[in-house]
Design a protein around this motif. Structure first.
Motif, mmCIF file in Angstrom:
data_model
loop_
_atom_site.group_PDB
_atom_site.id
_atom_site.type_symbol
_atom_site.label_atom_id
_atom_site.label_comp_id
_atom_site.label_asym_id
_atom_site.label_seq_id
_atom_site.Cartn_x
_atom_site.Cartn_y
_atom_site.Cartn_z
ATOM 1 N N SER A 62 -2.268 -1.662 -25.445
ATOM 2 C CA SER A 62 -1.353 -2.558 -25.127
ATOM 3 C C SER A 62 -1.748 -2.792 -23.463
ATOM 4 N N VAL A 63 -1.149 -3.625 -22.781
ATOM 5 C CA VAL A 63 -1.105 -3.731 -21.321
ATOM 6 C C VAL A 63 0.310 -4.120 -20.883
ATOM 7 N N ILE A 64 0.451 -3.701 -19.929
ATOM 8 C CA ILE A 64 1.947 -3.972 -19.190
ATOM 9 C C ILE A 64 1.354 -4.414 -17.968
ATOM 10 N N GLY A 65 2.253 -5.573 -17.387
ATOM 11 C CA GLY A 65 1.793 -6.075 -16.004
ATOM 12 C C GLY A 65 2.889 -5.156 -15.107
ATOM 13 N N VAL A 66 2.291 -5.165 -13.717
ATOM 14 C CA VAL A 66 3.082 -4.803 -12.890
ATOM 15 C C VAL A 66 3.220 -5.329 -11.166
ATOM 16 N N ILE A 67 4.229 -5.419 -10.857
ATOM 17 C CA ILE A 67 4.268 -6.069 -9.705
ATOM 18 C C ILE A 67 4.612 -4.897 -8.635
ATOM 19 N N CYS A 68 3.734 -4.849 -7.549
ATOM 20 C CA CYS A 68 3.765 -3.808 -6.687
ATOM 21 C C CYS A 68 3.468 -4.327 -5.120
ATOM 22 N N THR A 69 3.733 -3.418 -4.193
ATOM 23 C CA THR A 69 3.047 -3.554 -2.763
ATOM 24 C C THR A 69 2.381 -2.271 -2.784
ATOM 25 N N LEU A 70 1.447 -2.442 -1.619
ATOM 26 C CA LEU A 70 0.125 -1.193 -1.454
ATOM 27 C C LEU A 70 1.195 -0.321 -0.245
ATOM 28 N N ASP A 71 1.950 -0.905 0.604
ATOM 29 C CA ASP A 71 2.561 -0.232 1.689
ATOM 30 C C ASP A 71 1.596 0.255 2.413
ATOM 31 N N TYR A 72 1.595 1.717 2.666
ATOM 32 C CA TYR A 72 0.602 2.356 3.658
ATOM 33 C C TYR A 72 -0.479 2.984 2.638
ATOM 34 N N CYS A 73 -1.528 2.192 2.804
ATOM 35 C CA CYS A 73 -2.468 2.419 1.514
ATOM 36 C C CYS A 73 -3.785 2.952 2.092
ATOM 37 N N LEU A 74 -4.283 4.159 1.373
ATOM 38 C CA LEU A 74 -5.545 4.765 1.611
ATOM 39 C C LEU A 74 -6.540 3.439 1.008
ATOM 40 N N ASP A 75 -6.966 2.592 1.615
ATOM 41 C CA ASP A 75 -7.879 1.437 1.143
ATOM 42 C C ASP A 75 -8.967 1.845 1.306
ATOM 43 N N LEU A 76 -9.966 2.193 0.185
ATOM 44 C CA LEU A 76 -11.291 2.754 0.381
ATOM 45 C C LEU A 76 -12.296 1.310 0.439
ATOM 46 N N ILE A 77 -11.822 0.160 0.458
ATOM 47 C CA ILE A 77 -12.728 -0.991 0.974
ATOM 48 C C ILE A 77 -12.471 -1.190 2.454
ATOM 49 N N ASP A 78 -11.823 -0.357 3.001
ATOM 50 C CA ASP A 78 -11.505 -0.709 4.397
ATOM 51 C C ASP A 78 -12.359 0.622 5.144
ATOM 52 N N SER A 79 -13.199 0.405 6.214
ATOM 53 C CA SER A 79 -14.160 1.412 6.713
ATOM 54 C C SER A 79 -13.159 2.360 7.442
ATOM 55 N N GLU A 80 -11.886 2.163 8.148
ATOM 56 C CA GLU A 80 -10.953 3.104 8.476
ATOM 57 C C GLU A 80 -10.661 4.187 7.656
ATOM 58 N N PHE A 81 -10.497 3.776 6.410
ATOM 59 C CA PHE A 81 -9.773 4.803 5.563
ATOM 60 C C PHE A 81 -10.918 5.624 4.896
ATOM 61 N N ILE A 82 -12.248 5.055 4.915
ATOM 62 C CA ILE A 82 -13.218 5.818 4.307
ATOM 63 C C ILE A 82 -13.659 6.927 5.270
ATOM 64 N N GLN A 83 -13.579 6.411 6.574
ATOM 65 C CA GLN A 83 -13.746 7.461 7.498
ATOM 66 C C GLN A 83 -12.898 8.498 7.515
ATOM 67 N N ILE A 84 -11.481 8.285 7.406
ATOM 68 C CA ILE A 84 -10.533 9.388 7.360
ATOM 69 C C ILE A 84 -10.711 10.290 5.970
ATOM 70 N N LEU A 85 -11.096 9.752 4.982
ATOM 71 C CA LEU A 85 -11.368 10.430 3.686
ATOM 72 C C LEU A 85 -12.635 11.509 3.970
ATOM 73 N N GLY A 127 8.642 -4.017 -10.223
ATOM 74 C CA GLY A 127 8.961 -4.391 -11.794
ATOM 75 C C GLY A 127 7.815 -4.457 -12.635
ATOM 76 N N PHE A 128 8.014 -4.263 -14.027
ATOM 77 C CA PHE A 128 6.981 -4.615 -14.992
ATOM 78 C C PHE A 128 7.358 -5.892 -15.661
ATOM 79 N N PHE A 129 6.231 -6.264 -16.458
ATOM 80 C CA PHE A 129 6.426 -7.422 -17.188
ATOM 81 C C PHE A 129 5.519 -7.589 -18.352
ATOM 82 N N ILE A 130 5.804 -8.325 -19.243
ATOM 83 C CA ILE A 130 4.768 -8.639 -20.457
ATOM 84 C C ILE A 130 3.660 -9.628 -20.012
ATOM 85 N N PRO A 131 2.567 -9.378 -19.935
ATOM 86 C CA PRO A 131 1.572 -10.462 -19.609
ATOM 87 C C PRO A 131 1.558 -11.559 -20.886
#
Length: 201
Positions: A71-94, A195-199
């Motif tokens: 099964s699959v459940i849909g999720v609505i979310c925010t990232l807020d303070y995100c370790l975004d490993l598509i962003d050079s800044e956070f790759i350097q931190i890691l 929140g969660f939703f049925i896709p």
């Protein structure tokens, strides 16, 4: 300055049908993954805007007998303070925390974990990510301890981690585009889930 991600995101979580129903009915009872090979560390995992990939993941688990009904459940979310490993800044931190962890392991005479292949994976995509998981979890622990030691610390704990993964073999002969390329999100702070939703499949 650009590290807070407050926009709403839609993600999809592949799971057993019973888990999907549970999340719909009891949205505060979110079970996180704490496996030693979790690709983005411990947390609740989503495929960003990728229903089909979430479903395929669940179907693969069903075929292996690890879940009863995909099964699959849909999720609505925010990232807020995100370790975004598509962003050079956070790759350097890691990378910084990897170096700290490597030195700590040397001091105590232990070897670093390693990412490993699965024998059934013909593309050798290092699907068992024990090193990546260990470094990310080490970083989270070090940041938490620094904040506890110093109440004036400028560090903040990450709410989420986001990464792009290129895997699955060429989409067509000679392609650099891979069949299973996707973006995963790992949520550590469950307040990011709105929140969660049925896709609509």
């Amino acid at each position: 300055m650009y590290s807070s991600r407050t926009s709403l995101i839609i993600g999809f979580h592949g799971c057993d049908e019973s888990i999907a129903h549970q999340l719909l009915n009891f949205p505060k009872k979110v079970k996180i993954s704490e496996k030693p090979f979790d690709w983005l560390g411990h947390g609740f995992y989503l495929w960003e805007n990728n229903y089909d990939r979430a479903l395929q993941w669940a179907l693969d688990k069903e075929a292996k007998g690890k879940i009863k009904k995909a099964s699959v459940i849909g999720v609505i979310c925010t990232l807020d303070y995100c370790l975004d490993l598509i962003d050079s800044e956070f790759i350097q931190i890691l990378t910084y925390y990897y170096d700290l962890m490597r030195k700590d392991m040397q001091i105590i005479g232990k070897e670093l974990p390693k990412n490993k292949d699965v024998s059934a994976d013909q593309y050798k995509d290092l699907l068992i990510r024990e090193l990546d998981c260990a470094v990310i979890e080490y970083m989270h622990q070090e940041i938490k301890e620094e904040i506890n030691r110093d109440t004036k610390s400028l560090l903040n704990e990450f709410d989420t981690t986001r990464g792009v993964f290129i895997e699955g073999g060429p989409a067509f002969p000679g392609a650099a585009i891979q069949k299973k390329t996707h973006i995963q999100i790992c949520i550590r702070n469950m307040d990011c889930i709105k929140g969660f939703f049925i896709p609509r499949a």
